[in-house]
Design a protein around this motif. Sequence first.
Motif, PDB file in Angstrom:
ATOM      1  N   ARG A   1       2.235   6.756  -6.747  1.00  0.00           N
ATOM      2  CA  ARG A   1       1.267   7.736  -7.248  1.00  0.00           C
ATOM      3  C   ARG A   1       1.680   9.169  -6.944  1.00  0.00           C
ATOM      4  N   SER A   2       2.465   9.350  -5.872  1.00  0.00           N
ATOM      5  CA  SER A   2       2.838  10.714  -5.466  1.00  0.00           C
ATOM      6  C   SER A   2       3.992  11.274  -6.294  1.00  0.00           C
TER       7      SER A   2
ATOM      8  N   GLU B   1       2.538   1.710  -3.355  1.00  0.00           N
ATOM      9  CA  GLU B   1       1.622   2.236  -4.376  1.00  0.00           C
ATOM     10  C   GLU B   1       1.341   3.723  -4.162  1.00  0.00           C
ATOM     11  N   GLN B   2       1.152   4.079  -2.888  1.00  0.00           N
ATOM     12  CA  GLN B   2       0.922   5.499  -2.543  1.00  0.00           C
ATOM     13  C   GLN B   2       2.093   6.352  -3.002  1.00  0.00           C
ATOM     14  N   THR B   3       3.302   5.866  -2.694  1.00  0.00           N
ATOM     15  CA  THR B   3       4.513   6.601  -3.061  1.00  0.00           C
ATOM     16  C   THR B   3       4.611   6.720  -4.578  1.00  0.00           C
TER      17      THR B   3
ATOM     18  N   GLU C   1       0.832  -1.204   0.000  1.00  0.00           N
ATOM     19  CA  GLU C   1       0.000   0.000   0.000  1.00  0.00           C
ATOM     20  C   GLU C   1       0.877   1.270   0.000  1.00  0.00           C
ATOM     21  N   VAL C   2       1.888   1.273   0.886  1.00  0.00           N
ATOM     22  CA  VAL C   2       2.786   2.433   0.961  1.00  0.00           C
ATOM     23  C   VAL C   2       3.542   2.594  -0.356  1.00  0.00           C
TER      24      VAL C   2
END
Lengths: 480, 95
Positions: free
Chosen positions: A297-298, A293-295, A290-291
């Motif tokens: 996308r950022s 994927e978040q990173t 999750e982290v």
Amino acid sequence: MYHTPAWETVMGLEVHVELSTKTKIFCGCTTAFGGEPNTHCCPICIGMPGVLPSLNKAVVEYATKAGLALNCEITRYNKFDRKNYFYPDLPKAYQISQLYLPICRNGGVEIEAEGGGRKVIGIHEIHMEEDAGKLVHDPATNATMVDYNRCGVPLIEIVSEPDFRSANEVIRYLEKLKAILQYIGVSDCKMQEGSLRADINLSVRPAGSEAFGTRTEMKNMNSFKAIGRAIAGESARQIHLLEHGGAVTQETRRWDDDKNESFAMRSKEDAQDYKYFPEPDLIPIEISEEVIEQTRRSLPELPEAKRRRYVSELGLSEYDAEQITASKVLVALFEQNLAAGCPAKELANWIMGEVMHLLSESGKEPEDIPFDYGSLGALIGMVEKNEITRSTAKKVFKAVFEENCDPVEYVEQHNLKTVTDTGAVKTVIEEVIAANQKSVEEYKSGKEKALQYLIGQSMRALRGKADPQTVTAILKELLG
Amino acid sequence: MMITDELVTYLEALGRIRLPEESRAKAQRDLQEILQYIDTLSELDTEGIEPLSHALPLTNVMREDEVQPSIPPEEVLANAPVRKDNYFLVPRSFE
Ligand SMILES: [Zn+2]
């Protein structure tokens, strides 16, 4: 030519990059560059007995970002390891690093290959570690002075595959690496401050051979120019050895840029035996899907994607797009003015022309651009609206570059606006005609050169405030 | 693994220490015993068991990236055997 094409140079790079976190990797001391000696220190980073490291969350975040931007796989379960050696820049007598489970693996960066086309430089791994202190030789005492301000500043070490075949490829890779890390905001990559340092592993082999030759390592190269010279010098040295029946010794060499020669470093006794073991003072780090994927996308648009978009959507040349996207600052300069309505190609021409020219003339890097970005767009706008001529614009830009003045005000103050009142231009040209009757006669008898002379005289009389096309048109009209 | 006299010399070099002559034999014996003791662990079947680096069932113990005050250089240098201005001064370590 540095050597005959019978030999091929093979290189791999280890690049140390200081992360731009606010605090050190294991304590709350500031990472600010400089500062009076030993003022950015605490019991943790000077290795007092009994202290425990406390991991900075931002270091893991930045390293993950860097890994994703460099197309790496991120290691889910991370640990730190202890690398033991005695050297005065390391007060604990060990460096906390990652040996067994580096945070990133199997990445790559695309560059322009030597001889055209594009190629991918593989990234073997990236690991997190702490920087060491700074040693300064003191001639007065013939001893070494130690400053621990830099000790504990977070680093990532980016280890490439041995994919380089020329100094140009090495420099293009470093430029690309620098641009990417600057874009994603994890490092300022200032080579002159040591926040980007490269170790070069170099060997040579007969062209066409698959086997690697014996390699040497040159450490802590910190300017592109020195890197270019070091590679040329070390390749030539190895080839000379091999062509004269000698052999290359595997060793660390120091490049002396003043002498344009590399020197073998006295090998630190048993330096290879670092007695690595898992760092007992730090808890493992788990990075979830999750982290990651978040990173991912950022992340902002990266240089490679921008380069392609500048060519396909904005119509820039491959070369201009490559050069501009190689620098975060040039991209900011370009995109800010583009957003303000400046035409893309004209803007690129100015950046590649005048901006680069004045930067190199004054020995500055794009990071040191001394004027407000908007000034360039304002200047181009005045040219587009025919308010000033192109040659006036270049002069005004020089002033903008040197004094960071407002170009619109500067043009007003120095009365540089193009004379748009054709009546006024006409009056001046009539005076020129009256004063140069001889040339007028020559022109009328068919000498084209005479017209050029009259245009020149008129431009001078108008002090460059009218464009040559208008002047030529009026002259021709008046001369019938 | 045998702890030989050469190995003791090598360990001295790595640790930047010199054992007194009369302690060398004892050190060699002690080290050999420690290794033997550790070797008893190899008798266990550890097939398929992940190596453990920490006894605590914890991960991700991290702090925020917020600057804390450093200590004054006088304290940093308080134990320095030799100093010059606010630098530690150590034997020459450049070539
Ligand atoms: Zn500290």
